[in-house]
Design a protein around this motif. Structure first.
Motif, mmCIF file in Angstrom:
data_model
loop_
_atom_site.group_PDB
_atom_site.id
_atom_site.type_symbol
_atom_site.label_atom_id
_atom_site.label_comp_id
_atom_site.label_asym_id
_atom_site.label_seq_id
_atom_site.Cartn_x
_atom_site.Cartn_y
_atom_site.Cartn_z
ATOM 1 N N THR A 15 -7.315 1.849 3.212
ATOM 2 C CA THR A 15 -6.365 1.031 1.561
ATOM 3 C C THR A 15 -8.079 0.509 0.519
ATOM 4 O O THR A 15 -8.428 0.080 1.013
ATOM 5 N N ALA A 25 -1.804 4.628 6.250
ATOM 6 C CA ALA A 25 -2.783 4.750 5.257
ATOM 7 C C ALA A 25 -4.797 4.428 6.413
ATOM 8 O O ALA A 25 -3.945 3.665 7.228
ATOM 9 N N SER A 27 -5.498 13.671 -5.505
ATOM 10 C CA SER A 27 -6.401 13.661 -4.946
ATOM 11 C C SER A 27 -7.676 12.723 -6.452
ATOM 12 O O SER A 27 -8.470 12.467 -5.675
ATOM 13 N N MET A 34 -3.845 12.812 7.261
ATOM 14 C CA MET A 34 -3.113 14.176 6.828
ATOM 15 C C MET A 34 -2.348 14.590 7.774
ATOM 16 O O MET A 34 -1.220 15.681 7.520
ATOM 17 N N VAL A 89 -4.146 1.704 -3.002
ATOM 18 C CA VAL A 89 -3.718 2.217 -2.344
ATOM 19 C C VAL A 89 -4.158 3.197 -1.385
ATOM 20 O O VAL A 89 -6.256 3.463 -1.214
ATOM 21 N N GLY A 90 -3.717 4.312 -0.600
ATOM 22 C CA GLY A 90 -3.949 3.831 0.885
ATOM 23 C C GLY A 90 -4.468 5.437 1.626
ATOM 24 O O GLY A 90 -3.868 6.613 0.102
ATOM 25 N N ILE A 91 -5.291 5.968 1.356
ATOM 26 C CA ILE A 91 -5.306 7.781 1.840
ATOM 27 C C ILE A 91 -4.666 8.195 3.172
ATOM 28 O O ILE A 91 -5.135 7.065 4.410
ATOM 29 N N ALA A 92 -4.141 9.191 2.727
ATOM 30 C CA ALA A 92 -2.661 9.438 3.955
ATOM 31 C C ALA A 92 -3.796 10.364 4.863
ATOM 32 O O ALA A 92 -4.690 10.809 4.876
ATOM 33 N N THR A 99 0.674 -0.902 -0.083
ATOM 34 C CA THR A 99 0.017 -0.073 0.096
ATOM 35 C C THR A 99 0.783 1.212 0.235
ATOM 36 O O THR A 99 1.933 0.760 1.142
ATOM 37 N N VAL A 100 0.334 2.652 -0.990
ATOM 38 C CA VAL A 100 1.064 3.263 -0.953
ATOM 39 C C VAL A 100 0.111 4.359 -0.299
ATOM 40 O O VAL A 100 -0.920 4.454 -1.244
ATOM 41 N N PRO A 101 0.434 5.191 0.626
ATOM 42 C CA PRO A 101 -0.098 5.980 1.383
ATOM 43 C C PRO A 101 -0.064 7.482 0.970
ATOM 44 O O PRO A 101 0.443 7.853 1.101
ATOM 45 N N ILE A 102 -0.685 7.841 -0.237
ATOM 46 C CA ILE A 102 -1.010 8.384 -2.456
ATOM 47 C C ILE A 102 -1.621 8.954 -1.906
ATOM 48 O O ILE A 102 -2.361 11.035 -2.453
ATOM 49 N N GLY A 103 -3.363 9.029 -1.442
ATOM 50 C CA GLY A 103 -4.803 9.261 -1.939
ATOM 51 C C GLY A 103 -4.899 10.832 -1.130
ATOM 52 O O GLY A 103 -4.511 10.220 0.565
ATOM 53 N N GLY A 104 -5.404 11.918 -0.811
ATOM 54 C CA GLY A 104 -6.017 12.870 -0.069
ATOM 55 C C GLY A 104 -6.322 13.177 -1.218
ATOM 56 O O GLY A 104 -6.176 14.188 -1.956
ATOM 57 N N PRO A 105 -7.572 15.004 -0.453
ATOM 58 C CA PRO A 105 -7.665 15.501 -0.947
ATOM 59 C C PRO A 105 -6.150 16.785 -0.931
ATOM 60 O O PRO A 105 -5.780 16.701 -0.684
ATOM 61 N N SER A 106 -6.658 17.857 -2.535
ATOM 62 C CA SER A 106 -5.601 18.339 -2.487
ATOM 63 C C SER A 106 -6.127 19.634 -2.248
ATOM 64 O O SER A 106 -6.780 20.683 -2.577
ATOM 65 N N TRP A 107 -5.937 20.284 -1.338
ATOM 66 C CA TRP A 107 -6.784 21.689 -0.537
ATOM 67 C C TRP A 107 -5.853 22.598 -1.346
ATOM 68 O O TRP A 107 -6.720 22.903 -1.636
ATOM 69 N N SER A 132 -10.820 11.941 -3.880
ATOM 70 C CA SER A 132 -10.672 12.644 -2.859
ATOM 71 C C SER A 132 -11.100 14.070 -2.690
ATOM 72 O O SER A 132 -10.858 14.722 -3.089
ATOM 73 N N PRO A 158 1.596 11.068 7.008
ATOM 74 C CA PRO A 158 1.657 11.100 5.603
ATOM 75 C C PRO A 158 1.988 9.795 5.635
ATOM 76 O O PRO A 158 1.576 9.031 4.299
#
Lengths: 447, 331
Positions: free
Chosen positions: B221, B218, B191, B212, B207-210, A364-372, B231, B215
């Protein structure tokens, strides 16, 4: 590396660029900071002309004062004068112009300055340390040589001279002299161009593989000419006196009046003089009796295989002016003051993912998230080289350098070389277009 | 986090990567096991596609069709180019399917809030009411015969910000598939992510949701295969100025996501990540689900298939802002 400006944009250089000193006191304060920065510069080997700026700022006491005269007070001369009047430790003691309306207007601005219509009389004035020459190009050499002969320090506007022979004559006259000579290529003193050079030396755009520069305007490049006026001599008419840039007896047109700036930058950044150049020019739009080209297009060749491409025209201003320094990793635009990365760096998560795939990992690559924030928006349109841009393009600093060098009584290192390289380059371009053949750097020329 | 699994492949795989700036963010493309010349050509084609999409959908490209429409549609019916017309129809369809939660007409409200929040204040009721009267998909009139649209009131303005990246990703993925590419990882500022095929060393792309505030961790996942992940979220406003300025009681928790019903930014410090076979749909739903109350979400999603979604809530009063899964849907 650099003028104590490390790595990323740093406060030192930023403070340099925030030059907005309207008063002499502010300018003194600024120069004090500048002296500290210039004093600790590792880049100084490539900027020897900055050395006078390491001097401590001066007081207003008479012993610190240098007394200067300005020859030629048209548009450029007036601009230099306005800058001189705010430069600490400078007294503008004399003004000279053989066109009475210009002289009268300038004298009205400077209390106590003595007016002259003949530069030789001004050079005879006792107590005058140096002169600034801002006259039509064909008079540069005569004025410079007269001033050197009179033992004066000289600041000469660009371009150096009307012909290659005259460039050589000025360089010869100055060689071995203890007098200061400075050329009016203000980009040599611009914090933006300095920062650009620093980033180039730091490898941020890679090897310079091409420089492209252009200066585009849309206008007839004319000054208004009154129906009647004072005796125009030594010119045959007021038109020729006031629009000397348009006639080949006095100027080399777009090459000497505009291109010289960017050729100076190109030669400086490449650390070389051009081997040869070729190109074409013509009058294709402003067919009003002028003699100089209204469009010029040239390629300069350097001995490491780099080419500099230059063009200028005055019938379209869409692209404006720019000097673009290109390499495999990026581009610097000097006039806009920006650097553009060829390939923006990926986000850390992307780097991790690439690494894992390359090395056969599955995780798992913790990469996703909203880009503020639209992330790195600045990078999409390049990054500014310095944080604050102001009206000064280096002219204010160059005036201080001239005054400091006179006070120190030492010529400014590297200055004549820069003046000759730029001056000769543009004359090579002029000759190439006139003769429609490749023109080489003049053999035996001594900078 | 799962344990690192080393695949049986021992030879090193050639990985091609290209990042570039488009649509106000960074686009990244990873292709594995494709020779470099071909990958370069694919990247160039993807870039051309993105430039075209950006031109069509940007409200800031003054020469573009959306900017043109925004300038003129209050005065006259405007017939946009076919591709923009199709996009507007699609947006209207998603507006209907999300019961109004996805809405491309909210720009007057979002601009009003942003301008005030940047000064640390709230807009007055009067200003909110005025901006509200300039929003609402029902005020965008479609003439299906003429393929033209018109604004009901002056001041209206369309914004495809919550739609464009997903839509563009679908177009790029389509192009890659048409070229025979079976494996790729595409990301718009992380995103919006689209993957083709499985991970080169596994059955899917995990794909993990980091978190914030951590970071490397995750919080959840998603296992993506021929799927997309989008996201959206809110944050304390001063989060924009950098993490360090955030303290536990600091600023009101507001984001840029406007609830069309209230005319206010949605509340709470939370993010919504949605996986879908379609990047456009993932993009649309990540915003729509945030706006929709929890109790109505399942009903909303009954009109969509193969969706999974995770809402993560942050709790500023707790140590490390306590990122926790607040709501979850699908596998």
């Amino acid at each position: 590396m650099g003028l104590a400006f490390n790595g990323n944009m740093d406060p030192e250089l930023s403070s340099l660029s925030s030059l907005g000193p309207e008063t002499r006191a502010q300018r003194r304060e600024f120069l004090k900071r500048l002296a500290m920065v210039a004093g600790s510069s590792a880049l100084l080997a490539e900027l020897p002309w900055w050395s006078p700026l390491r001097a401590a700022p001066v007081s207003d006491s008479p012993s610190d004062r240098v007394r200067l005269g300005v020859i030629g007070i048209g548009s450029r001369g007036s601009f230099l004068l306005a800058n001189l009047l705010r430069t600490p430790g400078v007294e503008v003691a004399a003004l000279c112009d053989d066109y009475p309306p210009h002289l009268e207007a300038a004298l009205a601005k400077v209390k106590g300055a003595k007016g002259f219509s003949d530069h030789r009389q001004m050079l005879d004035m006792p107590g005058l340390d140096g002169v600034l020459i801002a006259v039509p190009l064909f008079l540069h050499a005569r004025m410079c040589l007269d001033a050197f002969a009179a033992g004066k320090h000289v600041f000469c506007e660009k371009s150096l001279a009307y012909s290659i022979e005259e460039c050589q004559a000025i360089a010869d006259a100055h060689r071995g002299s203890s007098k200061v000579f400075q050329i009016g290529h203000q980009r040599m003193f611009s914090p933006v161009f300095l920062r650009a050079l620093e980033l180039i030396r730091d490898g941020q755009i890679g090897q310079i593989t091409q420089i492209r520069a252009y200066w585009h305007r849309n206008g007839n490049w004319r000054n208004p000419v009154p129906a009647t006026g004072p005796d125009p001599s030594p010119f045959p008419s007021l038109e020729r006196r006031l629009n000397w840039r348009l006639y080949l007896d006095y100027s080399r047109g777009l090459m000497t009046e505009l291109a010289s700036h960017h050729m100076q930058v190109a030669n400086w950044f490449l650390g070389a003089r051009p081997v040869s150049c070729a190109g074409y020019g013509s009058i294709n739009y402003w067919k009003d009796g002028r003699e100089v080209y209204d469009n010029v297009n040239l390629v300069y060749r350097y001995n490491n295989g780099t080419q500099v491409i230059y063009d200028s025209l005055i019938s379209n201003r869409f692209y404006g002016m720019e000097v673009q320094v290109m390499g495999p990793k990026g581009t610097i635009e000097g006039e806009t003051g920006k650097i553009f990365a060829e390939n923006p760096p990926p986000a850390p998560g992307i780097v991790q993912l690439i690494n894992e795939i390359e090395h056969g990992f599955f995780d798992t690559v913790p990469i996703g998230g909203p880009s503020w924030v639209p992330e790195l928006k600045k990078d999409t349109k390049g990054s500014y080289l310095v944080r604050e841009h102001t009206a000064d393009d280096g002219t204010a600093i160059s005036m201080a350098a001239f005054a400091n060098a006179i006070r120190a009584g030492k010529p400014i290192p590297g200055m004549m070389e820069q003046a000759c390289r730029a001056g000769v380059s543009v004359l090579m371009g002029h000759n190439a277009m006139e003769q429609q053949q490749e023109i080489s750097w003049p053999e035996g020329f001594r900078e | 986090m799962e344990a690192v699994v080393e695949s049986c492949t021992t030879s090193r795989i050639e990985v091609f990567h290209r990042s570039l700036f488009a649509m106000n963010t960074r686009f990244s493309m990873i292709l594995a096991g494709i020779d470099r010349d071909r990958a370069e050509a694919l990247a160039a084609a993807a870039e051309r596609e993105l430039r075209v999409q950006e031109h069509t959908m940007s409200r800031f490209d003054t020469a573009g069709p959306l900017a043109n429409l925004n300038r003129r549609a209050a005065d006259e019916a405007v017939r946009p180019p076919a591709e923009l017309w199709e996009i507007l129809l699609l947006c209207r369809e998603y507006w209907q399917r999300t019961a109004g939660a996805f809405d491309i007409t909210l720009w007057p409200l979002s601009r009003l809030w942003r301008e005030h929040l940047e000064r640390g204040e709230e807009p007055c009721q009067e200003a909110i009411a005025k901006a509200s009267s300039q929003t609402g998909m029902e005020r965008l009139h479609f003439d299906s015969e003429a393929c033209a649209v018109r604004f009901e009131t002056p001041g209206m303005s369309l914004d495809l910000g919550g739609f464009g990246k997903g839509y563009a990703l679908d177009r790029v993925a389509e192009g890659l598939r048409a070229q025979g590419v079976e494996q790729a990882f595409l990301s718009f500022g992380e995103s919006s992510i689209t993957v083709l095929g499985p991970h080169p060393h596994g059955p899917d792309w995990p794909v993990g949701i980091a978190d914030m505030f951590d970071p490397a961790r995750a919080v959840h996942t998603f296992h993506l295969k021929d799927a997309s992940l989008s996201s959206s979220g809110t944050a304390p406003f001063n989060r924009m100025a950098g993490l360090e300025s955030l303290n536990q009681t600091a600023s009101p928790i507001v984001g840029q996501i406007i609830n069309a019903c209230s005319g206010r930014p949605i509340e709470g410090f939370r993010t919504m990540s949605v996986a879908s076979p379609s990047a456009t749909e993932a993009e649309v739903l990540s915003t729509a689900l945030l706006v929709t109350p929890e109790r109505d979400r399942t009903a909303l999603l009954s009109g969509f298939s193969a969706i999974s979604a995770v809402e993560i809530a942050y709790h500023p009063s707790e140590q490390d802002f306590g990122a926790r899964i607040q709501w979850q849907y699908g596998s």
